[in-house]
Every structure is written in structure tokens, then in C-alpha cells.
Design a protein around this motif. Structure first.
Motif, PDB file in Angstrom:
ATOM      1  N   ASP A  83      -6.196  -3.997  -5.902  1.00 18.15           N
ATOM      2  CA  ASP A  83      -5.336  -3.321  -4.931  1.00 18.15           C
ATOM      3  C   ASP A  83      -3.887  -3.299  -5.408  1.00 18.15           C
ATOM      4  O   ASP A  83      -3.196  -2.280  -5.306  1.00 18.15           O
ATOM      5  CB  ASP A  83      -5.455  -4.033  -3.589  1.00 18.15           C
ATOM      6  CG  ASP A  83      -4.689  -3.335  -2.479  1.00 18.15           C
ATOM      7  OD1 ASP A  83      -4.967  -2.153  -2.227  1.00 18.15           O
ATOM      8  OD2 ASP A  83      -3.814  -3.976  -1.870  1.00 18.15           O
ATOM      9  N   GLN A 116      -6.895  -7.940   4.247  1.00 19.71           N
ATOM     10  CA  GLN A 116      -8.177  -7.633   4.862  1.00 19.71           C
ATOM     11  C   GLN A 116      -9.355  -7.985   3.948  1.00 19.71           C
ATOM     12  O   GLN A 116     -10.482  -7.538   4.179  1.00 19.71           O
ATOM     13  CB  GLN A 116      -8.229  -6.149   5.251  1.00 19.71           C
ATOM     14  CG  GLN A 116      -7.157  -5.768   6.246  1.00 19.71           C
ATOM     15  CD  GLN A 116      -7.155  -4.290   6.629  1.00 19.71           C
ATOM     16  OE1 GLN A 116      -6.106  -3.685   6.811  1.00 19.71           O
ATOM     17  NE2 GLN A 116      -8.331  -3.693   6.759  1.00 19.71           N
ATOM     18  N   GLU A 117      -9.105  -8.806   2.945  1.00 14.88           N
ATOM     19  CA  GLU A 117     -10.144  -9.106   1.959  1.00 14.88           C
ATOM     20  C   GLU A 117     -11.345  -9.836   2.565  1.00 14.88           C
ATOM     21  O   GLU A 117     -12.500  -9.545   2.221  1.00 14.88           O
ATOM     22  CB  GLU A 117      -9.562  -9.941   0.814  1.00 14.88           C
ATOM     23  CG  GLU A 117      -8.532  -9.233  -0.029  1.00 14.88           C
ATOM     24  CD  GLU A 117      -7.112  -9.367   0.503  1.00 14.88           C
ATOM     25  OE1 GLU A 117      -6.186  -8.895  -0.182  1.00 14.88           O
ATOM     26  OE2 GLU A 117      -6.945  -9.957   1.599  1.00 14.88           O
ATOM     27  N   ILE A 140      -4.446  -5.307   1.242  1.00 16.42           N
ATOM     28  CA  ILE A 140      -4.008  -6.700   1.232  1.00 16.42           C
ATOM     29  C   ILE A 140      -4.007  -7.295   2.642  1.00 16.42           C
ATOM     30  O   ILE A 140      -3.475  -6.710   3.581  1.00 16.42           O
ATOM     31  CB  ILE A 140      -2.610  -6.836   0.572  1.00 16.42           C
ATOM     32  CG1 ILE A 140      -2.194  -8.305   0.511  1.00 16.42           C
ATOM     33  CG2 ILE A 140      -1.566  -5.986   1.283  1.00 16.42           C
ATOM     34  CD1 ILE A 140      -0.957  -8.554  -0.325  1.00 16.42           C
ATOM     35  N   ALA A 173     -10.365  -8.383  -5.742  1.00 15.97           N
ATOM     36  CA  ALA A 173     -10.060  -7.212  -4.918  1.00 15.97           C
ATOM     37  C   ALA A 173      -8.562  -7.091  -4.683  1.00 15.97           C
ATOM     38  O   ALA A 173      -8.000  -5.987  -4.726  1.00 15.97           O
ATOM     39  CB  ALA A 173     -10.802  -7.296  -3.584  1.00 15.97           C
ATOM     40  N   ARG A 174      -7.903  -8.222  -4.449  1.00 22.95           N
ATOM     41  CA  ARG A 174      -6.454  -8.179  -4.233  1.00 22.95           C
ATOM     42  C   ARG A 174      -5.744  -7.728  -5.515  1.00 22.95           C
ATOM     43  O   ARG A 174      -4.762  -6.987  -5.449  1.00 22.95           O
ATOM     44  CB  ARG A 174      -5.939  -9.539  -3.774  1.00 22.95           C
ATOM     45  CG  ARG A 174      -4.456  -9.547  -3.471  1.00 22.95           C
ATOM     46  CD  ARG A 174      -3.996 -10.791  -2.741  1.00 22.95           C
ATOM     47  NE  ARG A 174      -4.517 -10.858  -1.371  1.00 22.95           N
ATOM     48  CZ  ARG A 174      -4.149 -11.789  -0.491  1.00 22.95           C
ATOM     49  NH1 ARG A 174      -3.282 -12.733  -0.840  1.00 22.95           N
ATOM     50  NH2 ARG A 174      -4.641 -11.793   0.735  1.00 22.95           N
ATOM     51  N   GLN A 196     -13.724  -7.595   4.547  1.00 16.37           N
ATOM     52  CA  GLN A 196     -14.522  -6.700   3.723  1.00 16.37           C
ATOM     53  C   GLN A 196     -15.547  -7.440   2.867  1.00 16.37           C
ATOM     54  O   GLN A 196     -16.719  -7.055   2.793  1.00 16.37           O
ATOM     55  CB  GLN A 196     -13.599  -5.854   2.848  1.00 16.37           C
ATOM     56  CG  GLN A 196     -12.711  -4.924   3.649  1.00 16.37           C
ATOM     57  CD  GLN A 196     -11.989  -3.894   2.799  1.00 16.37           C
ATOM     58  OE1 GLN A 196     -12.357  -3.633   1.666  1.00 16.37           O
ATOM     59  NE2 GLN A 196     -10.946  -3.302   3.355  1.00 16.37           N
ATOM     60  N   VAL A 197     -15.122  -8.512   2.231  1.00 22.31           N
ATOM     61  CA  VAL A 197     -16.040  -9.259   1.364  1.00 22.31           C
ATOM     62  C   VAL A 197     -17.146  -9.924   2.184  1.00 22.31           C
ATOM     63  O   VAL A 197     -18.329  -9.872   1.831  1.00 22.31           O
ATOM     64  CB  VAL A 197     -15.271 -10.301   0.530  1.00 22.31           C
ATOM     65  CG1 VAL A 197     -16.230 -11.253  -0.173  1.00 22.31           C
ATOM     66  CG2 VAL A 197     -14.387  -9.597  -0.497  1.00 22.31           C
ATOM     67  N   ASP A 199     -14.388 -12.803  -5.394  1.00 17.67           N
ATOM     68  CA  ASP A 199     -14.386 -11.389  -4.990  1.00 17.67           C
ATOM     69  C   ASP A 199     -13.064 -11.014  -4.322  1.00 17.67           C
ATOM     70  O   ASP A 199     -12.510  -9.939  -4.583  1.00 17.67           O
ATOM     71  CB  ASP A 199     -15.536 -11.112  -4.017  1.00 17.67           C
ATOM     72  CG  ASP A 199     -16.902 -11.132  -4.689  1.00 17.67           C
ATOM     73  OD1 ASP A 199     -16.962 -11.003  -5.925  1.00 17.67           O
ATOM     74  OD2 ASP A 199     -17.911 -11.276  -3.958  1.00 17.67           O
ATOM     75  N   MET A 200     -12.560 -11.884  -3.463  1.00 12.47           N
ATOM     76  CA  MET A 200     -11.326 -11.577  -2.748  1.00 12.47           C
ATOM     77  C   MET A 200     -10.129 -11.560  -3.690  1.00 12.47           C
ATOM     78  O   MET A 200      -9.248 -10.698  -3.582  1.00 12.47           O
ATOM     79  CB  MET A 200     -11.105 -12.591  -1.619  1.00 12.47           C
ATOM     80  CG  MET A 200     -12.087 -12.440  -0.471  1.00 12.47           C
ATOM     81  SD  MET A 200     -11.577 -13.320   1.033  1.00 12.47           S
ATOM     82  CE  MET A 200     -11.821 -15.019   0.530  1.00 12.47           C
ATOM     83  N   ILE A 229      -7.354 -15.658   1.566  1.00 10.97           N
ATOM     84  CA  ILE A 229      -7.583 -16.270   0.258  1.00 10.97           C
ATOM     85  C   ILE A 229      -7.078 -17.707   0.245  1.00 10.97           C
ATOM     86  O   ILE A 229      -7.757 -18.615  -0.252  1.00 10.97           O
ATOM     87  CB  ILE A 229      -6.916 -15.430  -0.847  1.00 10.97           C
ATOM     88  CG1 ILE A 229      -7.636 -14.080  -0.984  1.00 10.97           C
ATOM     89  CG2 ILE A 229      -6.911 -16.173  -2.178  1.00 10.97           C
ATOM     90  CD1 ILE A 229      -7.025 -13.144  -2.014  1.00 10.97           C
ATOM     91  N   ALA A 246     -12.602  -3.529  -1.345  1.00 11.65           N
ATOM     92  CA  ALA A 246     -13.326  -4.764  -1.627  1.00 11.65           C
ATOM     93  C   ALA A 246     -14.816  -4.598  -1.365  1.00 11.65           C
ATOM     94  O   ALA A 246     -15.644  -5.145  -2.101  1.00 11.65           O
ATOM     95  CB  ALA A 246     -12.767  -5.910  -0.780  1.00 11.65           C
TER      96      ALA A 246
END
Length: 356
Positions: free
Chosen positions: A40, A61-62, A59, A36-37, A65-66, A32-33, A281, A86
Motif C-alpha cells: 500500500d 484496515q489490514e 492503512i 500488505a501495508r 481484510q487479512v 500478511d498484514m 499490526i 490485502a
């Protein structure tokens, strides 16, 4: 500060919180991270190419949020600000909604999304929306039931800068007064545009909650395990009728506030380099590699998935249909108001004057 995974990718114990998920769960969070990145990065590039009017990078803050998004249950409702890309992805929000909002083809009227409310551009107003909604959940009897599956709560995301807004502090007061089932999830990314957190608060933000009468807790916002564990606890408190909680996810905004911002004007490059070593990550990848839960083949497969996502994001732009001002006026209220009709006529007159 609650931490369960160090920046070096080592598991550590905490007396009060424990991550109870599996290695497979964590691999899912890592995927997911990464996605999401990539989303973004694609959206940022689209803005630079003139396809979006603006973009708010996430970027760095993944994990915040996840991890928090995975703590939500079916009946819970999320109230985002404008950077929760995310969270939106985890909860299944169509990415075309996010792209359309920043392209100007979508006014943000996402009525069909019951779990994830509209992005809010006005800083902090979503805290009042979430608190009011949480009070409604309470009045509907969806809090404190013996059957926990019937219970619900609200979570609202805001930044450290929004914590200085009047609306947000009013939301804290109402939430405390009515013991509302709401979790205030503050992503403290250190900068309110160009103003550092040191100028906003003389004490850590989570300590402010005590003054309003509910618990506050600080968590390593780059540690997805700790974020998940802490948000689970806070959401359960709310669902059981124990009232609001303030979570300060201590993280860092690796990018600009928005694509119209230049952080090199007010930030030291040394700070950014220091935070790169805490990348959410990288630390989870290191941990899962050492655990044997992911390997090069797994990461390559996710990278291929990310590339496909990037292609889909770019293709989505061509599918977004422009809307007229008349259409935007029609979606402000269910029924037109006198003031709105006046504004519509004023805008029509303005266009007629331009054409002349």
C-alpha cells in the motif's frame, strides 16, 4: 463488539466466539498484514510520482481484510470494492492487476480470477453482484449439503458510506428474501470520504441488519483474531443454508480516502492519534512477542521480504503495457453491440477532430 485481542496485545475471552488457529497461523497473518501495508505504501508513493492515476490507501484496515480473507475456502467467491488490497494478496491476485487498474493499463477485465472478482469503482454495485451470484450458488445446489466440502458462499466487501447506497440496500432485501448464502462485510472506517459515520446512521450499522431479517454483528476490525472467528461463523452459516449475515468491522481509515483527498480538511489529528494506539499490526506483534512466537530476527526477515516486495512493485510498473481505446472497447462485451459500436465511432471522430 466482539474482541479477542485488546489494543495492548492481551488475549481476552468471548462467550460466543473463539479463535481456534495456532500461533503459527497468527504469525502468518502478521506477515500478511506487514506485506500488505508495504504494498500500500509503495503504491501510494508511485501515485505521488505520477506512475498511478489514483490510489485508495488501506492503512489501518489490514486486520479486517487479512482476518476475513483467511476465512474463505476454495469454493467461496469474493466480491471486493476498490480498497481490498490485502484480501487480494491473501487470495493470490497478481499485484500487477491492481497496479494496472489504477495506472489505466488494465480495464479491470480479470476473467481468469474465479475466486476474487474485479474491483468495483462504482460504489456499492458489488453487493448486488454478490447477492445474485449467491442465489446462483443456491440454485446450483452448492449450499446445505451434508458434505460441507461441497458447500460454497459469497462474501462482499463495502464501506460504511456504501451502506447508504440504494444498490446495497436492495442487495440486503434480495439476500434476505431468498435466504442467499452471502456475507456482507462492512469495513466501517468511520468516514465516507469527508462525511462521518454519525451523519450516516443514528444506530450502529450492524443493527440495521435486523430490519432486513438477518443477523448483524459488530467486531473489532483491528483485531485479526476476532475478525477471523466472526467471519468463519458467518461463512459457515451461509454455506449451511442459514442465509446472509452482516458483519460490521469497526476500524479506522488512517490514510486518505484516495490520494486525491486531504483528510486534514475534515478530521481532527487527535482522532488519528487515538486510533494509532489501536494499530492492528502493533497489537498482534505485541501479543506474538509475549507468546514467544516471533522475535527480532523473525521481524527482520519479514522486513527484508517487504523490501523485496517493494522493489518488485516498483519494477512491475515498467512491465505494464499501455492499451489502446480500441482494445478497451473490445473487452466490454464478448460480442459488440450497436450502442458500443456507436460509441467507438464517436470516440474515433473525436480523436480525428483533435488531430485536425
Amino acid at each position: 463488539m466482539v474482541q479477542l485481542l485488546t489494543p495492548d496485545g492481551e488475549r481476552v475471552a468471548n462467550d460466543d466466539f473463539e479463535f481456534t488457529g495456532s500461533a503459527d497461523d497468527l504469525a502468518g497473518y502478521l506477515r500478511d498484514m506487514i506485506l500488505a501495508r508495504r504494498f500500500d505504501a509503495e503504491a501510494t508513493a508511485l501515485q505521488r510520482h505520477g506512475e498511478l492515476g489514483l490510489w485508495t490507501p488501506l492503512i489501518g484496515q489490514e486486520a479486517a481484510q487479512v482476518g476475513s480473507a483467511h476465512a474463505l475456502r476454495a469454493a467461496d467467491v469474493c466480491f471486493p470494492s476498490y480498497r481490498e488490497h490485502a484480501v487480494a494478496m491473501v487470495l493470490g491476485v497478481p499485484l500487477s492487476n491492481l497496479l494496472g487498474l489504477f495506472r489505466g493499463t488494465d480495464g479491470g477485465h480479470w476473467e481468469l480470477l474465479e475466486k476474487f472478482k474485479n474491483y468495483q469503482i462504482v460504489i456499492g454495485c458489488q453487493a448486488l453482484h454478490a447477492t445474485g451470484y449467491a442465489m446462483g450458488i443456491q440454485l446450483d445446489g452448492a449450499v446445505g449439503n451434508d458434505d460441507s466440502g461441497q458447500n460454497a458462499a459469497a462474501i462482499v466487501y463495502h464501506g460504511d458510506g456504501a451502506a447508504s447506497q440504494g444498490d446495497v440496500n436492495e442487495a440486503y432485501v434480495f439476500a434476505a428474501s431468498y435466504n442467499a448464502p452471502v456475507v456482507f462485510f462492512c469495513q466501517n472506517n468511520q468516514w465516507a470520504i469527508s462525511e462521518p459515520i454519525a451523519l450516516q446512521s443514528r444506530i450502529p450499522l450492524f443493527q440495521r441488519a435486523q430490519g432486513f431479517g438477518f443477523p448483524g454483528i459488530q467486531v473489532d476490525g483491528n483485531d485479526v483474531l476476532a475478525v477471523k472467528a466472526v467471519t468463519d461463523w458467518a461463512m459457515e452459516r451461509a454455506r449451511h443454508g442459514d442465509g446472509p449475515t452482516f458483519i460490521e468491522a469497526y476500524t479506522y481509515r488512517m490514510g486518505a480516502h484516495t490520494t486525491s483527498d486531504d483528510p486534514t480538511k475534515y478530521r481532527e489529528s487527535s482522532d488519528e492519534e487515538a486510533w494509532r494506539g489501536r494499530d492492528p499490526i502493533l497489537r498482534l506483534t505485541t501479543y506474538l512477542r509475549n507468546l514467544g512466537a516471533v522475535d527480532d530476527a523473525w521481524l527482520a526477515a519479514v522486513e527484508d521480504e517487504a523490501k523485496s516486495l517493494g522493489a518488485d512493485v516498483r519494477a512491475t510498473i515498467a512491465e505494464l503495457k499501455d492499451v489502446t481505446m480500441d482494445e478497451l472497447f473490445e473487452t466490454v462485451y464478448a460480442e459488440p453491440t450497436v450502442a458500443l459500436e456507436s460509441q467507438r465511432r464517436e470516440y474515433a471522430a473525436y480523436l480525428a477532430g483533435e488531430d485536425a
